[in-house]
Design an enzyme around this catalytic site. Structure first.
Site, PDB file in Angstrom:
ATOM      1  N   LYS A  85      -3.136  24.355  26.810  1.00 37.75           N
ATOM      2  CA  LYS A  85      -2.721  23.994  25.454  1.00 37.75           C
ATOM      3  C   LYS A  85      -1.287  23.499  25.527  1.00 37.75           C
ATOM      4  CE  LYS A  85      -3.783  28.416  24.318  1.00 37.75           C
ATOM      5  NZ  LYS A  85      -4.730  28.363  23.200  1.00 37.75           N
ATOM      6  N   ARG A  86      -0.819  22.891  24.442  1.00 29.65           N
ATOM      7  CA  ARG A  86       0.575  22.469  24.421  1.00 29.65           C
ATOM      8  C   ARG A  86       1.478  23.652  24.755  1.00 29.65           C
ATOM      9  NH1 ARG A  86       1.916  17.168  22.564  1.00 29.65           N
ATOM     10  NH2 ARG A  86       4.039  17.963  22.672  1.00 29.65           N
TER      11      ARG A  86
ATOM     12  N   LYS B  92       2.962  30.145  21.641  1.00 30.96           N
ATOM     13  CA  LYS B  92       1.680  30.282  22.367  1.00 30.96           C
ATOM     14  C   LYS B  92       1.813  31.190  23.589  1.00 30.96           C
ATOM     15  CE  LYS B  92       0.119  25.643  20.961  1.00 30.96           C
ATOM     16  NZ  LYS B  92      -1.180  25.792  20.261  1.00 30.96           N
TER      17      LYS B  92
ATOM     18  N   LYS C   6     -14.237  26.278  22.093  1.00 33.55           N
ATOM     19  CA  LYS C   6     -14.888  25.487  23.149  1.00 33.55           C
ATOM     20  C   LYS C   6     -15.196  26.358  24.360  1.00 33.55           C
ATOM     21  CE  LYS C   6     -12.272  21.572  21.413  1.00 33.55           C
ATOM     22  NZ  LYS C   6     -11.002  20.808  21.549  1.00 33.55           N
TER      23      LYS C   6
ATOM     24  N   THR D  72      -8.606  25.782  18.554  1.00 30.18           N
ATOM     25  CA  THR D  72      -9.959  25.231  18.621  1.00 30.18           C
ATOM     26  C   THR D  72     -10.493  25.280  20.049  1.00 30.18           C
ATOM     27  OG1 THR D  72      -8.866  23.079  18.616  1.00 30.18           O
ATOM     28  CG2 THR D  72      -9.968  23.739  16.584  1.00 30.18           C
TER      29      THR D  72
ATOM     30  N   HIS E   9      -1.737  23.076   8.611  1.00 32.34           N
ATOM     31  CA  HIS E   9      -2.099  23.481   9.981  1.00 32.34           C
ATOM     32  C   HIS E   9      -1.103  24.424  10.627  1.00 32.34           C
ATOM     33  CE1 HIS E   9      -5.432  20.554  10.613  1.00 32.34           C
ATOM     34  NE2 HIS E   9      -4.748  19.853   9.713  1.00 32.34           N
TER      35      HIS E   9
END
Ligand code: Z16
Length: 844
Positions: free
Chosen positions: A577-578, A583, A692, A688, A382
């Site tokens: 998100k985290r 990110k 969504k 992911t 991952h």
């Protein structure tokens, strides 16, 4: 064939006592009242919303159990090959609404509880999230369970029953993240079935003695023995009887306490061993993308995490083997009946554990055992971030799992012999590929072990899988051949992530396509039929009206939970998100500041032509991740200043919503016009939530990374907003940063100005943020200075596009229409067909 013999007693008496799945509203109200009265010891006089939620949940649970029993019996009879999904995380969220949807009883329950004086929506809100995961990896596991059951594939999940899930996030007045425990099992949990009779003993420490008979066997004894107790969670499929199982293990001491110490009056010592046994499953580790080595954990913390991993893999394997042995087949047939999917490297100890069982207990030869192992396991990677790849210190493994260390060394020896044979004299290659990394201490490389012990290895999006093949596992591709290394692009369940969270949109889709919901929700490519309606003005208006109501629902949520008033006549821009440097939430917040400065510099007349925008952030930072926490602090303080500025607050609002969760995502995602997925190219394996948002008609602003690329391939590049450097450029850019740094004022003046305002204290004490700003000024590993200008340009394109509202809505419809590929049903069928070799096994 004649009538089968009834197992025991009188068939009619049994049958008369058996319950079916509820069908009518009256069955449901009866069951509800019965549970309120007996299971909960309450009556109409003292049943509050929470009690009513519990009564509804217990009624639904009885229905699930009927199907669960039938499914398990069917599997036992047919004995198909099964897959086992080993995941240290299952981020399930709430269950009641999903259970009712999948049972096909949503309407009936709603009507039933209404008759009893309750409102279903209020009851659903009373359920607490099951938050046994950090982020994408754990939520993916939950989506895959939903899809396995929905597609009638025999898959069992195995995980841990943590007493405490992911911490609750609080934000202090200064903007600091504080962590509070999440005691989610405080109330009884109606969704699990304690199996106090299903237990295994798991050993730690002790010593391993190799036998002198040359068999390669060993005897492992002594040390600590801990019990694993099973708790089963029912996983109903959508519109099918198939109800699969998720088995979570809880640790408990083998005996209550040490009787000798107790009798000798040493009470503390007597309970100490029982405490240490219970500690194993007490808490979920809150680090994502961090090997324990960097997680700021003391030695004890690391040891406990290793014990969690072994405890869970050992109990799961023992259970899987017991089930297999009950069929009476020879052990060599094991891979024909069981496929074990390793969700990241966390369960990799299952590989030496199965070797240990086969060699030391089943008395197979090394080669026979290795043959079975390498046909049983499958490994999903991952991440390619180096700091996230798990490594365990050799002395720690030796201390906790002495026999497993021997086996790992043996695997390594045979493996390196084979590498040497194929690449004679290539010592660098041997050192790179070894399961053991040299150093002080030496470390076991879990990704290497997972790779060589598995039948196949996959990444989670096309680009990521290619990076796995060409970077972290390159040598292994050269050694084993490329066909072992595949891709299964992630997916999300459209039941939760469209029908449940956005039922108005789901209803509109059903009405428009004229296809039954139960058909298109399991065959998501059908969404493509929406394309024909992009030119239908009436349809577009309904589409836009639903988005608007979803924004209002989010605004109400923020109003009731935080007491803040969000304007809904604005574009909603969301990044949830985290928190992690890769990110790049920092890029987003610096972009927000840039927008603020630009608005400030305008005349009121100029400003009035601007697009109104509300920016939302949510996400947790790992408790020891200092820079991530500082980013939260900056966001909160920028929000404080911006939202109070009378000049600009009609045009720009900013919110950091605390305690991000599955349930919060279900409110945020349907309300988004645009969402941000802006990782440095090559760093986000898949993502992911991007899927969504797009499924719910939100457009995507992102880098050319992870699954963003495949989303753009599906929906068309003109319906997404891409920016930033591409993956192949990243290495070079980093080299430039290191060896030919250009001052930021020269390279990116717009960004330099923003950083200077932060430093100068525009958002409170500027000094506080220096360590965060310095990650950009020096080194800039995640390339903010390289991507900032194109990011700002992309934001401007988003603004322009939004001003043409009609065209925007068309883009939104086109996006939803082309998201069929990203159903987790597609993903799980790929695993079943191309990896596990499983067949659909409906309940007959
Ligand atoms: C995690 O959530 C992911 C990777 C990882 O190494 C550890 C954790 Cl806790 C995520 C990836 O970051 C994300 O890109 C991906 O979509 C997700 O796993 C599911 O594959």
């Amino acid at each position: 064939t004649g009538k089968e013999k009834w197992p025991k007693g009188e068939e009619e008496v049994w049958k008369a006592g058996m319950r079916g799945v509820d069908k009518d509203v009256s069955d449901i109200t009866k069951s509800f009242v019965n549970h309120a009265q007996t299971s909960l010891a309450r009556q109409a006089y003292n049943l509050d919303d929470f009690g009513a939620y519990e009564a509804a949940a217990l009624a639904a649970r009885d229905d699930l159990l009927v199907n669960w029993n039938e499914t398990q019996l069917n599997y036992t009879r047919k004995n198909p090959k099964r897959a086992y999904y080993l995941s240290l995380e299952f981020l399930m969220g709430r269950t009641l609404d999903n259970a009712l949807l999948n049972l096909g009883l949503k309407g009936e329950f709603e009507e039933g509880v209404k008759k009893l004086g309750f409102n279903m929506e209020d009851l659903l809100e009373k359920e607490r999230d099951a938050a046994l995961g950090n982020g994408g990896l754990g939520r993916l596991a939950a989506c895959y369970l939903d899809s396995s059951a929905s597609q009638e594939i025999p898959v069992w999940g195995y995980g841990l029953r943590y007493q405490y899930g992911i911490f609750q996030q609080l934000i202090s007045p200064e903007g600091n993240q504080l962590e509070a425990p999440d005691p989610w099992l405080e109330h009884q949990n109606p969704w699990e079935l304690p199996r106090l009779d299903v237990t295994y003993e798991v050993r730690f420490y002790g010593h391993a003695e190799r036998s002198s008979d040359g068999s390669g066997r060993a005897n492992w004894s002594g040390g600590q023995e801990v019990m694993a107790v099973a708790y089963d969670v029912m996983i109903p499929g959508y519109n099918t009887k198939t109800t699969n199982n998720l088995r979570l293990w809880q640790s408990k001491p083998k005996r209550g306490f040490d009787l000798n110490s107790f009798n000798a009056g040493n009470y503390e010592a007597a309970v100490e061993s029982s405490n240490s046994a219970a500690a194993i499953t007490s808490v979920l580790y809150p680090n994502d993308h961090t090997s324990t080595d960097l997680a700021n954990e003391a030695t004890v913390g690391k040891e406990l995490r290793l014990k969690q991993q072994y405890f869970w893999t050992a109990a799961s394997l023992a259970d899987i083997l017991r089930r297999f042995k009950n069929t009476g087949k020879p052990i060599t047939d094991f891979p024909d009946y069981a496929a074990i999917q390793l969700n990241d490297t966390h369960p990799t100890l299952a590989i030496p554990e199965l070797m240990r069982i086969l060699i030391d207990e089943e008395e197979l030869s090394w080669n026979q055992a290795w043959q079975i192992v390498t046909n049983t396991f499958f490994y999903t990677n991952h991440t390619v971030l180096p700091e996230a790849l798990e490594k365990w210190a050799v002395p720690l493994v030796e201390h906790v799992l002495p026999r497993h260390l021997q086996i790992i060394y043996d695997i390594n020896m045979y493996f390196l012999q084979a590498v040497e044979k194929k690449f004679p004299g290539d010592r660098d290659r041997l050192a790179r590929m070894s399961l053991i990394e040299e150093g002080y201490p030496k470390q076991v490389r879990m990704a290497h072990l997972a790779c060589i012990g598995s039948r196949k290895v996959n990444g989670v999006a096309e680009l990521h899988s290619e990076l796995v093949r060409t970077t972290i596992l390159k040598d292994f591709v050269e050694f084993e051949g490329v066909s072992k290394f595949g891709n299964v692009t992630n997916g999300v369940t459209p039941r939760r992530w469209l029908d449940q969270c956005n039922h108005e949109l789901s209803d509109l889709i059903t009405k428009t396509l004229k296809i039954e919901k139960k058909v298109w929700l399991k065959d998501l490519a059908k969404l493509e039929g929406l394309l024909a309606f992009t030119e239908d003005k009436n349809f577009r208006e309904q589409w836009a009206a639903i988005k608007q109501r979803n924004k209002e629902r989010l605004a109400r949520h923020v109003q009731t939970t935080l007491g803040l008033t969000v304007r809904t006549d604005a574009m909603f821009d969301v990044q949830i998100k985290r928190l992690h440097e890769y990110k790049r939430q920092t890029l987003n917040i610096l972009g927000v500041i840039h927008r603020y400065l630009t608005l400030k510099s305008m005349t009121p007349a100029e400003r009035s032509k601007c697009n109104r925008k509300v920016v939302f952030f949510a996400g947790k930072a790992a408790p020891a991740y200092y820079i991530a926490k500082l980013t939260i602090r900056l966001i909160v303080n920028v929000a404080r200043v911006i939202n109070a500025d009378a000049d600009t607050k009609d045009f720009l609002q900013l919110y950091f919503l605390p305690d991000y969760s599955v349930s919060l995502a279900e409110v945020l995602i349907p309300a988004s016009d645009i969402s941000q997925h802006i990782s440095t190219a090559g760093t986000e394996a898949s993502g992911t939530s991007n899927m969504k948002f797009c499924l719910n008609g939100g457009l995507l602003l992102g880098t050319v990374d992870g699954a963003n690329i495949e989303i753009a391939e599906e929906v068309g590049e003109n319906n997404v907003f891409f920016f930033g450097h591409l993956t192949p450029a990243v290495e070079d850019l980093r080299y430039q940063h290191a060896y030919h740094p250009v001052p930021i004022e020269q390279k990116c003046p717009a960004l330099a100005k923003v950083l200077n305002e932060v430093s100068a204290g525009m958002f409170g004490d500027g000094g506080v943020y220096e360590p965060l700003l310095n990650t950009i000024r020096q080194g800039d590993y995640y390339l903010l200075t390289d991507d900032f200008d194109s990011y700002i340009a992309a934001l401007a394109m988003v603004d322009d596009a939004y001003l043409d509202r009609d065209e925007w809505i068309k883009k939104s419809i086109r996006t939803t229409a082309k998201m069929g590929k990203f159903s987790s049903d597609r993903a799980i069928l790929e695993y079943a067909e191309s990896y596990w070799n499983l067949e659909q096994t409906p309940v007959s």
